[in-house]
Design a protein around this motif. Structure first.
Motif, PDB file in Angstrom:
ATOM      1  N   ASP A 141      93.208  61.569  66.758  1.00 46.28           N
ATOM      2  CA  ASP A 141      94.159  60.726  67.472  1.00 46.28           C
ATOM      3  C   ASP A 141      94.433  61.259  68.876  1.00 46.28           C
ATOM      4  OD1 ASP A 141      94.383  59.025  65.328  1.00 46.28           O
ATOM      5  OD2 ASP A 141      96.157  60.015  64.496  1.00 46.28           O
ATOM      6  N   HIS A 142      94.372  62.584  69.048  1.00 52.66           N
ATOM      7  CA  HIS A 142      94.683  63.191  70.342  1.00 52.66           C
ATOM      8  C   HIS A 142      93.588  62.951  71.374  1.00 52.66           C
ATOM      9  CE1 HIS A 142      98.155  64.892  68.586  1.00 52.66           C
ATOM     10  NE2 HIS A 142      97.577  65.938  68.006  1.00 52.66           N
ATOM     11  N   THR A 143      92.342  62.887  70.914  1.00 54.40           N
ATOM     12  CA  THR A 143      91.223  62.814  71.860  1.00 54.40           C
ATOM     13  C   THR A 143      90.527  61.467  71.894  1.00 54.40           C
ATOM     14  OG1 THR A 143      89.703  63.675  70.165  1.00 54.40           O
ATOM     15  CG2 THR A 143      90.789  65.288  71.584  1.00 54.40           C
ATOM     16  N   THR A 144      90.940  60.528  71.049  1.00 51.24           N
ATOM     17  CA  THR A 144      90.258  59.232  71.006  1.00 51.24           C
ATOM     18  C   THR A 144      90.369  58.508  72.343  1.00 51.24           C
ATOM     19  OG1 THR A 144      90.032  57.188  69.714  1.00 51.24           O
ATOM     20  CG2 THR A 144      92.269  57.924  70.213  1.00 51.24           C
ATOM     21  N   ALA A 145      89.345  57.777  72.702  1.00 45.04           N
ATOM     22  CA  ALA A 145      89.287  57.102  74.005  1.00 45.04           C
ATOM     23  C   ALA A 145      90.262  55.928  74.056  1.00 45.04           C
ATOM     24  CB  ALA A 145      87.867  56.611  74.260  1.00 45.04           C
ATOM     25  N   ARG A 146      90.998  55.820  75.171  1.00 49.39           N
ATOM     26  CA  ARG A 146      91.930  54.706  75.402  1.00 49.39           C
ATOM     27  C   ARG A 146      91.661  54.148  76.800  1.00 49.39           C
ATOM     28  NH1 ARG A 146      94.760  58.636  72.576  1.00 49.39           N
ATOM     29  NH2 ARG A 146      95.732  57.924  70.629  1.00 49.39           N
ATOM     30  N   PRO A 147      90.737  53.199  76.922  1.00 47.21           N
ATOM     31  CA  PRO A 147      90.303  52.718  78.247  1.00 47.21           C
ATOM     32  C   PRO A 147      91.418  52.140  79.105  1.00 47.21           C
ATOM     33  CG  PRO A 147      88.774  52.005  76.535  1.00 47.21           C
ATOM     34  CD  PRO A 147      89.957  52.581  75.831  1.00 47.21           C
ATOM     35  N   VAL A 148      92.272  51.303  78.528  1.00 49.25           N
ATOM     36  CA  VAL A 148      93.322  50.656  79.326  1.00 49.25           C
ATOM     37  C   VAL A 148      94.317  51.692  79.833  1.00 49.25           C
ATOM     38  CG1 VAL A 148      95.222  49.010  79.268  1.00 49.25           C
ATOM     39  CG2 VAL A 148      93.063  48.453  78.130  1.00 49.25           C
ATOM     40  N   GLN A 149      94.700  52.626  78.968  1.00 50.56           N
ATOM     41  CA  GLN A 149      95.629  53.684  79.381  1.00 50.56           C
ATOM     42  C   GLN A 149      95.045  54.507  80.521  1.00 50.56           C
ATOM     43  OE1 GLN A 149      95.977  57.483  77.185  1.00 50.56           O
ATOM     44  NE2 GLN A 149      98.103  56.906  76.804  1.00 50.56           N
ATOM     45  N   ALA A 150      93.770  54.879  80.394  1.00 43.78           N
ATOM     46  CA  ALA A 150      93.123  55.677  81.438  1.00 43.78           C
ATOM     47  C   ALA A 150      93.033  54.907  82.753  1.00 43.78           C
ATOM     48  CB  ALA A 150      91.727  56.095  80.981  1.00 43.78           C
ATOM     49  N   ALA A 151      92.696  53.621  82.682  1.00 43.08           N
ATOM     50  CA  ALA A 151      92.548  52.811  83.894  1.00 43.08           C
ATOM     51  C   ALA A 151      93.881  52.647  84.618  1.00 43.08           C
ATOM     52  CB  ALA A 151      91.970  51.448  83.532  1.00 43.08           C
ATOM     53  N   LEU A 152      94.924  52.276  83.881  1.00 42.60           N
ATOM     54  CA  LEU A 152      96.235  52.062  84.500  1.00 42.60           C
ATOM     55  C   LEU A 152      96.811  53.359  85.047  1.00 42.60           C
ATOM     56  CD1 LEU A 152      97.853  49.537  81.980  1.00 42.60           C
ATOM     57  CD2 LEU A 152      96.825  49.055  84.213  1.00 42.60           C
ATOM     58  N   THR A 153      96.655  54.441  84.297  1.00 44.77           N
ATOM     59  CA  THR A 153      97.176  55.732  84.747  1.00 44.77           C
ATOM     60  C   THR A 153      96.488  56.173  86.028  1.00 44.77           C
ATOM     61  OG1 THR A 153      97.667  56.402  82.468  1.00 44.77           O
ATOM     62  CG2 THR A 153      97.517  58.147  84.114  1.00 44.77           C
ATOM     63  N   SER A 154      95.158  56.053  86.071  1.00 52.83           N
ATOM     64  CA  SER A 154      94.414  56.480  87.252  1.00 52.83           C
ATOM     65  C   SER A 154      94.771  55.646  88.483  1.00 52.83           C
ATOM     66  CB  SER A 154      92.907  56.382  86.991  1.00 52.83           C
ATOM     67  OG  SER A 154      92.511  57.326  86.029  1.00 52.83           O
ATOM     68  N   ALA A 155      94.861  54.332  88.302  1.00 50.19           N
ATOM     69  CA  ALA A 155      95.195  53.462  89.436  1.00 50.19           C
ATOM     70  C   ALA A 155      96.588  53.764  89.971  1.00 50.19           C
ATOM     71  CB  ALA A 155      95.088  51.997  89.019  1.00 50.19           C
ATOM     72  N   ALA A 156      97.554  53.900  89.073  1.00 52.37           N
ATOM     73  CA  ALA A 156      98.934  54.141  89.497  1.00 52.37           C
ATOM     74  C   ALA A 156      99.076  55.489  90.189  1.00 52.37           C
ATOM     75  CB  ALA A 156      99.868  54.062  88.292  1.00 52.37           C
ATOM     76  N   THR A 157      98.491  56.522  89.613  1.00 55.03           N
ATOM     77  CA  THR A 157      98.633  57.850  90.206  1.00 55.03           C
ATOM     78  C   THR A 157      97.824  57.980  91.502  1.00 55.03           C
ATOM     79  OG1 THR A 157      96.909  58.671  88.687  1.00 55.03           O
ATOM     80  CG2 THR A 157      99.204  59.014  88.050  1.00 55.03           C
ATOM     81  N   PHE A 158      96.701  57.278  91.597  1.00 60.84           N
ATOM     82  CA  PHE A 158      95.960  57.252  92.867  1.00 60.84           C
ATOM     83  C   PHE A 158      96.853  56.680  93.962  1.00 60.84           C
ATOM     84  CE2 PHE A 158      93.364  55.552  96.188  1.00 60.84           C
ATOM     85  CZ  PHE A 158      92.260  56.385  96.280  1.00 60.84           C
TER      86      PHE A 158
END
Length: 233
Positions: A141-158
Motif C-alpha cells: 500500500d505504501h509503494t503502489t503507483a498512484r498516477p493522479v496523485q503524482a500528477a496533481l502533486t507535481s503540477a501544484a508544487t512546480f
C-alpha cells in the motif's frame, strides 16, 4: 497494553509516493523558472519580457510535470496490475506450488523451514494474493503507483516553486534582478532540500548541498548562454 499499542510506529516510507512527486515538482519549478529568468535577463531583455517568459515557463512546466508524472506512474501502475493478474491466475491454478514458493521466500530470509511453511500456509488462507504481492512482487500500500496523485502533486508544487523567482522579478530593480533571483532561488532550494530531507528522515545537510549545487550550476549555465547569445543578437 503493549508498547506498540501505546506508541504506534509511524514509518516514513508511507510518505514516499507524494513526497517524491512534491520534492521533484517544487525543485524543478524553482530551478527551471529561475534559470529561465536568469538566462533571459542576462540577454538584456526588459522586465516585461522576463515576466512573460517566466509565467509561460510556469504554465508549460507545470503541465509538463503533470503529464510526465501521470504517464510514467501510469506505466508503473499498469505493470503492477499485470503482475497481480498473473499472480492471481497462478494462485488459482496451483495454490500448493505457490505456498511452497512463499515458504521458500521466508526461508531465504532466515526463517527455519518448518516455520516458513507454516507461515506461508496461514498467509495463503488469510490473504494469498496480498502475501505474494508484498513478499514476492514487492508491491504494498505504501509503494503502489498512484498516477493522479503524482500528477496533481507535481503540477501544484512546480507552480509553487516557480512563483518564488517570479515574485522576485516583480519587485527587484533591473540592475539587481539576476543577483536577487539567483540568491532567492538558492535560498529556496536550500529550504526545500532541508524540508524534504526532514520529511523523509534523511540527512539535512547532504540534501541541502545536493540541491543547491545543481541549482547553481543550472542558473550559471543559462546565464552564460543568455549573455553570449544576447550579445551576438
Amino acid at each position: 497494553m503493549s508498547r506498540l499499542e501505546r506508541h504506534p510506529e509511524r514509518h516514513l516510507v508511507a510518505r514516499i509516493g507524494w513526497l517524491r512527486a512534491a520534492v521533484l515538482g517544487a525543485n524543478d519549478g524553482l530551478v527551471s523558472t529561475a534559470s529561465l529568468i536568469v538566462g533571459v535577463a542576462a540577454a538584456g531583455t526588459g522586465k516585461t519580457g522576463i515576466l512573460v517568459a517566466g509565467v509561460a515557463g510556469l504554465v508549460a512546466g507545470a503541465m509538463s510535470m503533470a503529464a510526465g508524472e501521470y504517464v510514467s506512474v501510469s506505466s508503473q501502475s499498469d505493470t503492477e496490475t499485470a503482475d497481480l493478474a498473473r499472480e492471481r491466475a497462478e494462485l488459482a491454478d496451483d495454490p500448493e506450488a505457490e505456498t511452497r514458493e512463499l515458504a521458500g521466500i521466508y526461508r531465504s530470509r532466515g526463517v527455519n523451514p518448518e516455520t516458513a511453511l507454516e507461515v506461508a500456509r496461514q498467509l495463503m488462507v488469510h490473504d494469498a494474493l496480498g502475501a505474494h504481492a508484498r513478499d514476492e512482487l514487492g508491491i504494498s500500500d505504501h509503494t503502489t503507483a498512484r498516477p493522479v496523485q503524482a500528477a496533481l502533486t507535481s503540477a501544484a508544487t512546480f507552480a509553487i516553486g516557480a512563483v518564488v523567482p517570479l515574485a522576485v522579478v516583480a519587485v527587484a530593480p533591473g540592475s539587481l534582478l539576476v543577483g536577487l533571483v539567483s540568491g532567492s532561488a538558492l535560498i529556496g532550494l536550500a529550504l526545500l532540500g532541508g524540508l524534504g530531507a526532514k520529511a523523509g528522515g534523511a540527512g539535512v545537510m547532504k540534501a541541502v548541498l545536493r540541491v543547491t549545487f545543481w541549482g547553481a550550476l543550472a542558473m550559471g549555465l543559462t546565464a552564460g548562454i543568455g549573455r553570449v547569445f544576447g550579445t551576438v543578437v
